[in-house]
Scaffold this active site. Structure first.
Site, PDB file in Angstrom:
ATOM      1  N   GLY A 238       0.232  -1.273   6.328  1.00 19.71           N
ATOM      2  CA  GLY A 238      -0.816  -0.265   6.361  1.00 19.71           C
ATOM      3  C   GLY A 238      -2.167  -0.913   6.635  1.00 19.71           C
ATOM      4  O   GLY A 238      -2.266  -2.101   6.949  1.00 19.71           O
TER       5      GLY A 238
ATOM      6  N   GLU B 217      -0.502 -10.591   3.122  1.00 18.86           N
ATOM      7  CA  GLU B 217      -0.317  -9.688   4.263  1.00 18.86           C
ATOM      8  C   GLU B 217      -0.646 -10.396   5.576  1.00 18.86           C
ATOM      9  O   GLU B 217       0.066 -10.235   6.567  1.00 18.86           O
ATOM     10  CB  GLU B 217      -1.213  -8.460   4.090  1.00 18.86           C
ATOM     11  CG  GLU B 217      -0.750  -7.524   2.982  1.00 18.86           C
ATOM     12  CD  GLU B 217      -1.744  -6.430   2.675  1.00 18.86           C
ATOM     13  OE1 GLU B 217      -1.364  -5.464   2.011  1.00 18.86           O
ATOM     14  OE2 GLU B 217      -2.921  -6.551   3.072  1.00 18.86           O
TER      15      GLU B 217
ATOM     16  N   GLY C 282       0.800  -1.215   0.000  1.00 22.52           N
ATOM     17  CA  GLY C 282       0.000   0.000   0.000  1.00 22.52           C
ATOM     18  C   GLY C 282       0.833   1.265   0.000  1.00 22.52           C
ATOM     19  O   GLY C 282       2.062   1.241   0.072  1.00 22.52           O
ATOM     20  N   SER C 283       0.131   2.400  -0.028  1.00 21.10           N
ATOM     21  CA  SER C 283       0.806   3.694  -0.169  1.00 21.10           C
ATOM     22  C   SER C 283       1.649   4.052   1.047  1.00 21.10           C
ATOM     23  O   SER C 283       2.712   4.672   0.914  1.00 21.10           O
ATOM     24  CB  SER C 283      -0.233   4.790  -0.432  1.00 21.10           C
ATOM     25  OG  SER C 283      -1.185   4.839   0.628  1.00 21.10           O
TER      26      SER C 283
ATOM     27  N   ASP D 196      -6.707  -0.241   5.651  1.00 23.79           N
ATOM     28  CA  ASP D 196      -7.771   0.578   5.071  1.00 23.79           C
ATOM     29  C   ASP D 196      -8.624   1.222   6.158  1.00 23.79           C
ATOM     30  O   ASP D 196      -9.192   2.284   5.965  1.00 23.79           O
ATOM     31  CB  ASP D 196      -8.651  -0.273   4.155  1.00 23.79           C
ATOM     32  CG  ASP D 196      -7.861  -0.833   2.983  1.00 23.79           C
ATOM     33  OD1 ASP D 196      -7.205  -0.042   2.283  1.00 23.79           O
ATOM     34  OD2 ASP D 196      -7.881  -2.059   2.771  1.00 23.79           O
TER      35      ASP D 196
END
Length: 236
Positions: free
Chosen positions: A89, A110, A33-34, A91
């Site tokens: 990370g 993950e 992820g970012s 959401d």
């Protein structure tokens, strides 16, 4: 706003790495992820000798590429089943550190890497911080399914209460999103999820489900980058 969010992600990621990736650690799990872009950037700022003695376990094609581009030693969980710490990370994260993951479609790997770690650390920005799962993340719980069973699983998810569950479709191609593992994804909204552990169990019992993007009772600490430049730390 975008710059502010990136600054928040960076500050939270840097602090998480500084406080939880120790010189004694030999195997580090790196999520997707970012936010993880900043985790890798901070790892690369460490003493090169520390990195040379460390093996990094990626959770996706994306994180593997980031690690390799940085010249870091990459392994897999089959070779290194005991991981010192995994940083990833999310959401959305609730007040009990339960999380929704899988917006990027990598939650199977993950979860395997997170469960293999002695410590699981979440890094996110202020938009992902909720009291109850489903407050901020309204796209639904990501469910990875074997391709031939997706219609049957979809029907069962609708029976569990996710009337708007749907197959995740690709943006730049005709057809569904395909995970790194060759499976399909269903996004299943359930509104506010007051008992994520029970929902996780209910979904996993559906034949054809490979993994569910609910991470319950796994994280020990979460770092949230805030709008004002501060970092909020939540522990169990």
């Amino acid at each position: 706003m975008t710059s502010l969010i990136e600054q928040a992600k960076q500050k939270a990621a840097y602090q998480a790495v500084d406080e939880h990736v120790l010189p004694s650690h030999k195997v580090i799990g790196v999520g997707s992820g970012s936010t993880v872009v900043h985790v890798v950037a901070r790892l690369l700022q460490r003493d090169p000798e520390l990195n040379a003695r460390t093996v990094f376990i990626p959770t996706s094609f994306q994180s593997r590429g980031l690690l390799l581009d940085g010249g870091l030693n990459v392994g897999d969980v089959e070779q290194y089943p005991n991981i010192d710490v995994t940083i990833d990370g999310a959401d959305e994260v609730d007040s009990q550190l339960n999380a929704i993951k899988g917006g990027g479609g990598a939650h199977l790997q993950e979860k395997v890497v997170a469960e293999a770690a002695s410590k699981f650390v979440i890094v996110a920005d202020f938009r992902k911080d909720s009291k109850i799962l489903g407050e901020q993340w309204i796209k639904g719980v990501p469910v990875e399914v074997v391709p031939f069973a997706w219609r049957a699983v979809l029907k069962k998810l609708q029976g569990l209460g996710s009337k708007e569950a749907m197959l995740r479709m690709a943006v730049a191609k005709a057809g569904p999103v395909v995970t790194d593992n060759g499976n399909f994804l269903i996004d299943a909204p359930f509104g506010l999820i007051r008992d994520p552990a029970k929902l996780l169990t209910d979904i996993k019992l559906i034949t054809g489900v490979v993994e569910v993007g609910l991470f319950c009772n796994m994280a020990q600490v979460a770092y949230f980058g805030c709008e004002d430049g501060s970092v909020t730390i939540r522990t169990k």
